[in-house]
Design an enzyme around this catalytic site. Sequence first.
Site, mmCIF file in Angstrom:
data_model
loop_
_atom_site.group_PDB
_atom_site.id
_atom_site.type_symbol
_atom_site.label_atom_id
_atom_site.label_comp_id
_atom_site.label_asym_id
_atom_site.label_seq_id
_atom_site.Cartn_x
_atom_site.Cartn_y
_atom_site.Cartn_z
ATOM 1 N NE ARG A 11 -2.381 1.039 3.645
ATOM 2 C CZ ARG A 11 -2.385 0.029 4.502
ATOM 3 N NH1 ARG A 11 -2.938 -1.132 4.150
ATOM 4 N NH2 ARG A 11 -1.838 0.154 5.680
ATOM 5 C CD1 TRP A 133 12.794 13.919 -27.822
ATOM 6 C CD2 TRP A 133 14.157 15.232 -26.629
ATOM 7 N NE1 TRP A 133 13.575 13.103 -27.034
ATOM 8 C CE2 TRP A 133 14.411 13.881 -26.290
ATOM 9 C CE3 TRP A 133 14.890 16.232 -26.005
ATOM 10 C CZ2 TRP A 133 15.377 13.511 -25.358
ATOM 11 C CZ3 TRP A 133 15.849 15.871 -25.066
ATOM 12 C CH2 TRP A 133 16.089 14.530 -24.751
ATOM 13 N N GLY A 179 24.772 18.527 -25.493
ATOM 14 C CA GLY A 179 24.172 19.450 -24.524
ATOM 15 C C GLY A 179 25.147 20.523 -24.077
ATOM 16 C CG ASP A 200 22.628 19.831 -28.084
ATOM 17 O OD1 ASP A 200 22.767 18.695 -27.604
ATOM 18 O OD2 ASP A 200 21.606 20.515 -27.903
ATOM 19 C CG HIS A 239 18.873 6.256 -22.458
ATOM 20 N ND1 HIS A 239 19.061 6.155 -21.102
ATOM 21 C CD2 HIS A 239 19.054 7.561 -22.771
ATOM 22 C CE1 HIS A 239 19.331 7.355 -20.613
ATOM 23 N NE2 HIS A 239 19.336 8.219 -21.598
#
Length: 327
Positions: A11, A133, A179, A200, A239
């Site tokens: 629970r 994205w 990034g 990027d 991924h």
Amino acid sequence: MGNENDVKTLREMAGLVTPMALRVAVTLGLPDRLRAGGAAAVDHLAEELGVDPGALELLLGHLTTLGIVERVGDGYRTTGFGANLCADAGTGLHNLLHQDTAAGRADLAFVDLLHSVRTGEPAYPLRYGQGFWADLDEQPHLREAFDRQMTWRIRQRVPKFVDAVDWARFGLIVDVGGGPGDLLAAVLAAHPDVRGHLVDLEVGPARQNLGDRAEVTQGSFFDPLPAGGDAYLLFDILHDWDDDSAGRILGRCAEAMPASARLVVVEGIRGVGAATEMDLIMLVHFGGRERSVEELTKLAEPHGLTLGGVTEVPGDHSVLEFRKHPI
């Protein structure tokens, strides 16, 4: 009749109350407000935040039970434990839980996990009308939050990734979808003779982060990539995508790679350290997945890429190195 302790545990595992209470507290800024501003009474705090005082008192009551805040006279203040949720705590929790950051917003799509399990598709577009994205492209504050999240995720592991690969072999490293460029910056700092080239869609943070030994190009990894690199780096990229899209990314790398180049893939590997929780996060957020070494090898083969070796990095990632072969 089931074991009472087992039923209680299940629970508690299934309950949504506490996770949502923490997320709402962070989104309202309660841990920060009740630490920096000191103890505050409910009525005053409700007026300040523009929320219902009765409902706020119920939320603060549960946060008190959790040890996030404590009663002080007629008001509440943040505990040392609750301070871990503050924006400047350095824990990454604020960025993960706030409902108007990339991660906090995406996690709310888990209410539609059933949709993803039934269809194999991400739940994010079902909730928000478009993919993760696309949202980042349209909302700069989400992109900024996502970059902060990625920086926090790898900050303490960067030295391990730098040590896991003999980067000195490569004169030019092309960081694909890099990034803010934290890993590439660390590699360049450790190897003065190596140059970098980061690609990027959002290049502002990388230009600030990387020195004059790295070129920065705005572009997508679905489009042709800069040719002639000695190594192409994919860090936590594959991924995020389904097999077809991940294959397209691998294909773009392969077509840009000279015969002697290497593709360095850094990923969490299913069955080798990657948490099962991440499998569902990738599915719900992106329609992606964590993959096994065998699955990544199979995905790379049609693009003329052969697995050369796998290095497990302490934690939850591995480094896979691919070389080109005649198709």
